[in-house]
Design a protein around this motif. Structure first.
Motif, PDB file in Angstrom:
ATOM      1  N   THR A   1       1.036  -1.251   0.194  1.00 48.34           N
ATOM      2  CA  THR A   1       0.074   0.109   0.021  1.00 48.34           C
ATOM      3  C   THR A   1       0.947   1.162  -0.079  1.00 48.34           C
ATOM      4  N   LYS A   2       0.246   2.382   0.109  1.00 43.49           N
ATOM      5  CA  LYS A   2       1.185   3.603   0.137  1.00 43.49           C
ATOM      6  C   LYS A   2       1.837   3.778   1.251  1.00 43.49           C
ATOM      7  N   GLN A   3       1.375   3.182   2.257  1.00 42.59           N
ATOM      8  CA  GLN A   3       2.125   3.179   3.614  1.00 42.59           C
ATOM      9  C   GLN A   3       3.436   2.265   3.597  1.00 42.59           C
ATOM     10  N   SER A   4       3.659   1.455   2.336  1.00 40.86           N
ATOM     11  CA  SER A   4       4.859   0.851   2.412  1.00 40.86           C
ATOM     12  C   SER A   4       5.927   1.864   1.992  1.00 40.86           C
ATOM     13  N   ASP A   5       5.477   2.708   1.187  1.00 45.24           N
ATOM     14  CA  ASP A   5       6.656   4.050   0.798  1.00 45.24           C
ATOM     15  C   ASP A   5       6.863   4.708   2.312  1.00 45.24           C
ATOM     16  N   LEU A   6       5.822   4.972   3.098  1.00 46.85           N
ATOM     17  CA  LEU A   6       6.336   5.650   4.327  1.00 46.85           C
ATOM     18  C   LEU A   6       7.250   4.885   4.988  1.00 46.85           C
ATOM     19  N   TYR A   7       7.039   3.641   5.151  1.00 47.79           N
ATOM     20  CA  TYR A   7       8.172   2.825   6.092  1.00 47.79           C
ATOM     21  C   TYR A   7       9.606   3.002   5.446  1.00 47.79           C
ATOM     22  N   SER A   8       9.547   3.036   3.843  1.00 43.93           N
ATOM     23  CA  SER A   8      10.954   3.155   3.351  1.00 43.93           C
ATOM     24  C   SER A   8      11.397   4.714   3.845  1.00 43.93           C
ATOM     25  N   LEU A   9      10.379   5.749   3.752  1.00 43.98           N
ATOM     26  CA  LEU A   9      11.015   6.906   4.213  1.00 43.98           C
ATOM     27  C   LEU A   9      11.410   7.014   5.595  1.00 43.98           C
ATOM     28  N   GLY A  10      10.858   6.419   6.363  1.00 44.19           N
ATOM     29  CA  GLY A  10      11.270   6.129   8.010  1.00 44.19           C
ATOM     30  C   GLY A  10      12.736   5.647   7.959  1.00 44.19           C
ATOM     31  N   ILE A  11      13.001   4.676   7.068  1.00 45.74           N
ATOM     32  CA  ILE A  11      14.494   4.143   7.116  1.00 45.74           C
ATOM     33  C   ILE A  11      15.422   5.135   6.522  1.00 45.74           C
ATOM     34  N   VAL A  12      14.895   5.964   5.289  1.00 45.04           N
ATOM     35  CA  VAL A  12      15.631   7.108   5.065  1.00 45.04           C
ATOM     36  C   VAL A  12      16.090   8.037   6.084  1.00 45.04           C
ATOM     37  N   LEU A  13      15.093   8.468   6.676  1.00 41.36           N
ATOM     38  CA  LEU A  13      15.223   9.354   7.970  1.00 41.36           C
ATOM     39  C   LEU A  13      16.126   8.769   8.841  1.00 41.36           C
ATOM     40  N   PHE A  14      16.193   7.373   9.093  1.00 38.46           N
ATOM     41  CA  PHE A  14      17.186   6.924  10.233  1.00 38.46           C
ATOM     42  C   PHE A  14      18.582   7.208   9.769  1.00 38.46           C
ATOM     43  N   GLU A  15      18.460   7.061   8.279  1.00 39.04           N
ATOM     44  CA  GLU A  15      20.011   6.982   7.715  1.00 39.04           C
ATOM     45  C   GLU A  15      20.357   8.286   7.842  1.00 39.04           C
ATOM     46  N   LEU A  16      19.520   9.415   7.654  1.00 36.91           N
ATOM     47  CA  LEU A  16      20.127  11.018   7.333  1.00 36.91           C
ATOM     48  C   LEU A  16      20.630  11.251   8.639  1.00 36.91           C
ATOM     49  N   LEU A  17      19.962  10.657   9.872  1.00 32.24           N
ATOM     50  CA  LEU A  17      20.232  11.176  11.249  1.00 32.24           C
ATOM     51  C   LEU A  17      21.643  10.575  11.879  1.00 32.24           C
ATOM     52  N   THR A  18      21.881   9.230  11.187  1.00 32.37           N
ATOM     53  CA  THR A  18      22.869   8.441  11.788  1.00 32.37           C
ATOM     54  C   THR A  18      24.005   7.866  10.877  1.00 32.37           C
ATOM     55  N   ASN A  19      23.603   8.282   9.783  1.00 36.88           N
ATOM     56  CA  ASN A  19      24.623   7.803   8.608  1.00 36.88           C
ATOM     57  C   ASN A  19      24.857   6.450   8.593  1.00 36.88           C
ATOM     58  N   HIS A  20      23.709   5.576   9.283  1.00 36.77           N
ATOM     59  CA  HIS A  20      23.930   4.059   9.322  1.00 36.77           C
ATOM     60  C   HIS A  20      22.305   3.345   8.907  1.00 36.77           C
ATOM     61  N   LEU A  21      22.389   2.132   8.543  1.00 35.71           N
ATOM     62  CA  LEU A  21      21.159   1.641   8.191  1.00 35.71           C
ATOM     63  C   LEU A  21      20.590   0.827   9.543  1.00 35.71           C
ATOM     64  N   PRO A  22      19.290   0.603   9.676  1.00 34.29           N
ATOM     65  CA  PRO A  22      18.935   0.135  10.974  1.00 34.29           C
ATOM     66  C   PRO A  22      19.318  -1.419  11.159  1.00 34.29           C
ATOM     67  N   TYR A  23      19.192  -1.948   9.851  1.00 28.23           N
ATOM     68  CA  TYR A  23      19.667  -3.576   9.772  1.00 28.23           C
ATOM     69  C   TYR A  23      20.257  -3.990   8.825  1.00 28.23           C
ATOM     70  N   GLU A  24      21.421  -4.807   9.162  1.00 23.74           N
ATOM     71  CA  GLU A  24      22.428  -5.122   8.416  1.00 23.74           C
ATOM     72  C   GLU A  24      22.426  -6.903   8.382  1.00 23.74           C
ATOM     73  N   GLY A  25      22.913  -7.617   7.517  1.00 26.95           N
ATOM     74  CA  GLY A  25      22.941  -8.867   7.572  1.00 26.95           C
ATOM     75  C   GLY A  25      23.850  -9.591   6.341  1.00 26.95           C
ATOM     76  N   ASN A  26      24.261 -10.886   6.605  1.00 26.34           N
ATOM     77  CA  ASN A  26      24.830 -11.244   5.310  1.00 26.34           C
ATOM     78  C   ASN A  26      24.259 -11.486   3.976  1.00 26.34           C
ATOM     79  N   THR A  27      23.007 -11.845   4.308  1.00 30.62           N
ATOM     80  CA  THR A  27      22.184 -11.960   3.118  1.00 30.62           C
ATOM     81  C   THR A  27      21.052 -11.164   3.086  1.00 30.62           C
ATOM     82  N   ALA A  28      20.594 -11.191   1.899  1.00 24.98           N
ATOM     83  CA  ALA A  28      19.068 -10.403   1.530  1.00 24.98           C
ATOM     84  C   ALA A  28      17.887 -10.840   2.711  1.00 24.98           C
ATOM     85  N   VAL A  29      17.934 -12.012   2.695  1.00 28.93           N
ATOM     86  CA  VAL A  29      16.888 -12.626   3.255  1.00 28.93           C
ATOM     87  C   VAL A  29      16.994 -12.555   4.615  1.00 28.93           C
TER      88      VAL A  29
END
Length: 677
Positions: free
Chosen positions: A188-216
Motif C-alpha cells: 500500500t501507500k504506507q509501504s512507501d512511508l516505511y521506506s522513508l522512515g528508514i531514509v530518515l534513520f540513515e540521514l540522522l545516523t549515517n547508518h542503516l538500521p538492519y544489516e545482515g549477510n544475506t538479503a533474506v
C-alpha cells in the motif's frame, strides 16, 4: 549507445550516467531546445520482450501524471529504430547517498527540509494512485541548489490497478523494504512511508538500521526485528524526531502513518519547543508474527464420548445375550411410529428456525484503503460494498476511503452493503505569482494554508529589499497548498548604494537612511554655526557608491563654540560644507574646528579572487585602516560568486599611510600596508 548519436535526430548522446535492470541512462543534449536532458534507453536485449516494453511504457505514463517541483519531470517519450526511450529532466547534482557521505552530519533542520521535500513528491504520487515501491537514497537526487528531486518510478504501479508484487521475489532494495514487501503481501501507500522512515534513520545516523549477510536475513529483520534507536548513535537527537521514525516504521499498518501528509505534518513540528519533553512513541497494535496463546482445551469433553464405546483391537465382539421376553407392549410401543414422525417434524422445524436466524458480522475499519482493497476485505467478512461518494480530504490521499456507513465496529447482518466515502484528494488551485511582493507577508499567508516556505537571498537592482525576485513553483501550476514546499529568492536590495546629500538633515532621518540600506552609521560632533543637531559633513561624499554593510560617517553640529568666534566658525562650516559636496576633490579641511591639519583622500581598486566552486557564495571580509577606520575592525563583508573588484577609499592625514587586507576562509588573500594618495 554510441556517444554523439542523436536519437530521432534531436537528442545527442553525450555520456553514460548509469545502467539499470531494464534501461541504460545517458546525459544528452536537446538540439532543439538547447538544454541538457536525461535519456533512458531500453536495453537492446529487451527490445523484443513485450512484457518489458509494457513495463517501460507504464513508467513513462506514470511519470506524465506527476507534476511537482520535487519530482523529476518527463519531457518526451519515443522510439528510434525499435529502441524505446524516455527523455527526462537532467538534475545537475548527486544522489542523496553521495550527498550524505560528503555532508554528514547534517543539521536536524536540514534533515527535516530534505524529508519534507521527499514527502511532497511522494504525496503527489500517492494522490495519483502511484506507489513508488523503491524509495531509497539512490533514487533521491539533490541538485546544486540543494533541492530534492525524486526519480526512478520504474517499478511503480498504479495502486488502483495492481497492489500485489508481480512475482514471488521481493521488489525494491532490501535495506528499505517494508514488512509487507518482505513477506510478499499487499503493498500500500504506507509501504512507501516505511521506506522513508528508514531514509530518515540513515540521514540522522549515517547508518542503516538492519544489516545482515544475506538479503533474506535483512528482510526477516524488517519483518520481525525491533527498530534500533537513533539516540544510541546520537543522544542529542530529540525524542520527538525519533518518534517520527518509529511511527513511520511500525510493523502494523494500523499503527503506521496513514498518509504522507500526516507524516509531513508530524515532522514539521518535530523540533518545536512544545515537543521537547515528548515520551517515546510505542505501537498500540499487536505486531504481526507475535505468538498467540490458545485457550486451554483440557477441560472440554467431546459430547460423543458418552455415546461411543471403545473396541479393543484383535478381539471378537461378544454376542448379545438372549433377551428376556418383553412385557406386554406398552403405550410407547403402540405409538412408536407416530411419535417418531412427530420428533422428526419437530427437529426439522428447529433446524429451519436456527438456519433462518440472521447471521451477523462486524464492519471492519476501511479507512485508508482503496475501494478495491475494501471490497476484498468486505468479501472475507461476508459483506458487500455499496455506493461510493467522493469528498475532498486533507488527511486522506486520492482514492483512499475516508469513512464508511455503517461505520467501523458496527454489527450488521451478513450480506449487508457498506457505503463508503472516498477521498477526491485535495482541492488544487493555481499557485500564483508572488514576484515583487513582500516576502514576510507571502510567507505568513502561505504557512497559514499549511505550505512549507524556504528563503534564499540575492542582491538586486530591480527589486526592493525584502521583495520576492523568483519562486521555485510556476505561477500557473495547480497545487494543494497544504502539500506545497516552495523556495523564494528574496532581494537584499542593491549591492552598492549611491549616497545622497545628507547635509542639513536631522540625525533621525540619517539613521533611518542608514538602516534602510544596511549602513553602519558613525557619528561625530563638532561646533558649528549651522543649526544644532543637523548634519554638517558626511563621508563618503554624496554622489559616491558605498557597499551594504559599509561605514557612513557623519558630523553632527553642536552649535556655535562661542559668540566671539561665531564668524570664524561660520566661515569654516561653509568651507567644510562646500568641500563635502565636491565629491571629486582630493584635499579637504577637517570638519573639526579645533583641527588645522590637512587630510587627503586616497582610493585603491582591489580584486578579490574567488576560491569557491560552481558559483557557490564565499564570504570575503575587508579590513581598512585610515583616519576614520581601524584595521582591527571589519570594514565591509561581501558574498562573492566570482572574482570581484571593490573600490576602497581612505581618509589620510599628511604623511600617513593607509592599510587594508582581504580575508577569505580565514586566510589573507590581498593586503597593502602603504596606501598613499
Amino acid at each position: 549507445m554510441k556517444i554523439g548519436y542523436a536519437l530521432d535526430g534531436r537528442y545527442q548522446i553525450k555520456k553514460t550516467l548509469g545502467e539499470g535492470g531494464m534501461a541504460n541512462v545517458y546525459l544528452a543534449y536537446d538540439l532543439i531546445l538547447k538544454r541538457n536532458v536525461t535519456v533512458k534507453l531500453m536495453r537492446l536485449d529487451l527490445q523484443d520482450d513485450k512484457a518489458a516494453i509494457r513495463r517501460f511504457k507504464r513508467e513513462a505514463n506514470s511519470l506524465t501524471e506527476l507534476i511537482n517541483p520535487n519530482i523529476v519531470s518527463i519531457y518526451d517519450i519515443g522510439e528510434d529504430h525499435g529502441m524505446q526511450y524516455l527523455v527526462m529532466e537532467y538534475v545537475d547534482g548527486m544522489d542523496l547517498k553521495q550527498y550524505l557521505k560528503l555532508n554528514y552530519p547534517l543539521s536536524y533542520e536540514r534533515v527535516i527540509e530534505i524529508m519534507q521535500q521527499i514527502l511532497a513528491a511522494v504525496s503527489e504520487a500517492h494522490a495519483h494512485g502511484i506507489i513508488h515501491r523503491d524509495l531509497k537514497p539512490q533514487n533521491i537526487l539533490i541538485d546544486r541548489q540543494g533541492n530534492v528531486k525524486v526519480t526512478d518510478f520504474g517499478i511503480a504501479v498504479a495502486a488502483a490497478e495492481e497492489t500485489m508484487t508481480r512475482t514471488n521475489t521481493l521488489m525494491g532494495s532490501v535495506h528499505y523494504i517494508s514488512p509487507e514487501q518482505a513477506r510478499g503481501s499487499i503493498i500500500t501507500k504506507q509501504s512507501d512511508l516505511y521506506s522513508l522512515g528508514i531514509v530518515l534513520f540513515e540521514l540522522l545516523t549515517n547508518h542503516l538500521p538492519y544489516e545482515g549477510n544475506t538479503a533474506v536475513a535483512i528482510a526477516l529483520k524488517h519483518y520481525q526485528g525491533q527498530m534500533p534507536s537513533v539516540r544510541e548513535y546520537d543522544a542529542n537527537i530529540p525524542q520527538s524526531l525519533e518518534n517520527v521514525i518509529l511511527h513511520a516504521t511500525a510493523k502494523s499498518l494500523t499503527d503506521r502513518y496513514q498518509t504522507a501528509v500526516e507524516m509531513s505534518a508530524d515532522l514539521k513540528t518535530a523540533l518545536s519547543p512544545s515537543r521537547q519533553n515528548e515520551v517515546k512513541w510505542t505501537p498500540s497494535e499487536i505486531e504481526d508474527g507475535q505468538t498467540k496463546v490458545l485457550p486451554d482445551l483440557t477441560n472440554f469433553k467431546d459430547v460423543n464420548d458418552d455415546l461411543t464405546q471403545t473396541k479393543k483391537l484383535g478381539t471378537k465382539q461378544s454376542k448379545p445375550s438372549q433377551a428376556k421376553p418383553a412385557p406386554k407392549a406398552n403405550f410407547f410401543k403402540r405409538h412408536k411410529r407416530p411419535l417418531l414422525a412427530l420428533g422428526i417434524i419437530t427437529l426439522i422445524v428447529i433446524i429451519a428456525a436456527v438456519l433462518s436466524l440472521p447471521r451477523e458480522a462486524t464492519v471492519p475499519d476501511l479507512r485508508g484503503m482503496t475501494r478495491a482493497e475494501a471490497e476484498r476485505m468486505l468479501k472475507d467478512e461476508k459483506l458487500e460494498i455499496g455506493s461510493t461518494t467522493y469528498q475532498a480530504s486533507e488527511k486522506y490521499s486520492y482514492h483512499q476511503i475516508i469513512a464508511s456507513d455503517p461505520r467501523q465496529g458496527t454489527v450488521v447482518k451478513n450480506g449487508a452493503k457498506i457505503d463508503v466515502i472516498v477521498s477526491s484528494g485535495l482541492k488544487k488551485v493555481a499557485f500564483g505569482n508572488y514576484r515583487g511582493k513582500k516576502y514576510k507577508q507571502v510567507k505568513k499567508t502561505l504557512e497559514k494554508h499549511g505550505a512549507i516556505v524556504y528563503k534564499k537571498t540575492k542582491y538586486s537592482d530591480k527589486y526592493a529589499k525584502g521583495t520576492i525576485i523568483s519562486q521555485s513553483i510556476d505561477s500557473k501550476q495547480k497545487v494543494a497548498m497544504s502539500q506545497v514546499t516552495v523556495s523564494f529568492t528574496v532581494s537584499l536590495g542593491s549591492k552598492n548604494i549611491l549616497l545622497k546629500d545628507l547635509l542639513g538633515e536631522s540625525l533621525s532621518k540619517v539613521q533611518a537612511y542608514a538602516d534602510k540600506y544596511d549602513l553602519n552609521l558613525v557619528i561625530k560632533h563638532a561646533s558649528s554655526n549651522e543649526e544644532k543637531d543637523t548634519i554638517i559633513s558626511q563621508y563618503p561624499y554624496a554622489g559616491t557608491y558605498i557597499g551594504r554593510g559599509g561605514n557612513l560617517t557623519v558630523t553632527l553640529s553642536d552649535g556655535p563654540e562661542s559668540s566671539s568666534s561665531s564668524a570664524s566658525s561660520s566661515s569654516k562650516s561653509k568651507k567644510s560644507s562646500s568641500s563635502s559636496k565636491a565629491s571629486s576633490a582630493k584635499t579637504f579641511s577637517s570638519s573639526s574646528s579645533a583641527s588645522t591639519s590637512t587630510q587627503t583622500l586616497a582610493q585603491r581598486t582591489v580584486t578579490i579572487p574567488y576560491s569557491g566552486t560552481d558559483g557557490q557564495a564565499v564570504e570575503a571580509k575587508i579590513y581598512l585602516e585610515d583616519k576614520i577606520h581601524s584595521l582591527s575592525s571589519v570594514y565591509k563583508t561581501l558574498q562573492i560568486t566570482s572574482d570581484t573588484q571593490e573600490v576602497l577609499s581612505f581618509v589620510l592625514d599628511s604623511n600617513q599611510a593607509g592599510k587594508y587586507k582581504v580575508v577569505v576562509d580565514g586566510e589573507v588573500v590581498v593586503e597593502d600596508n602603504s596606501v598613499t594618495p
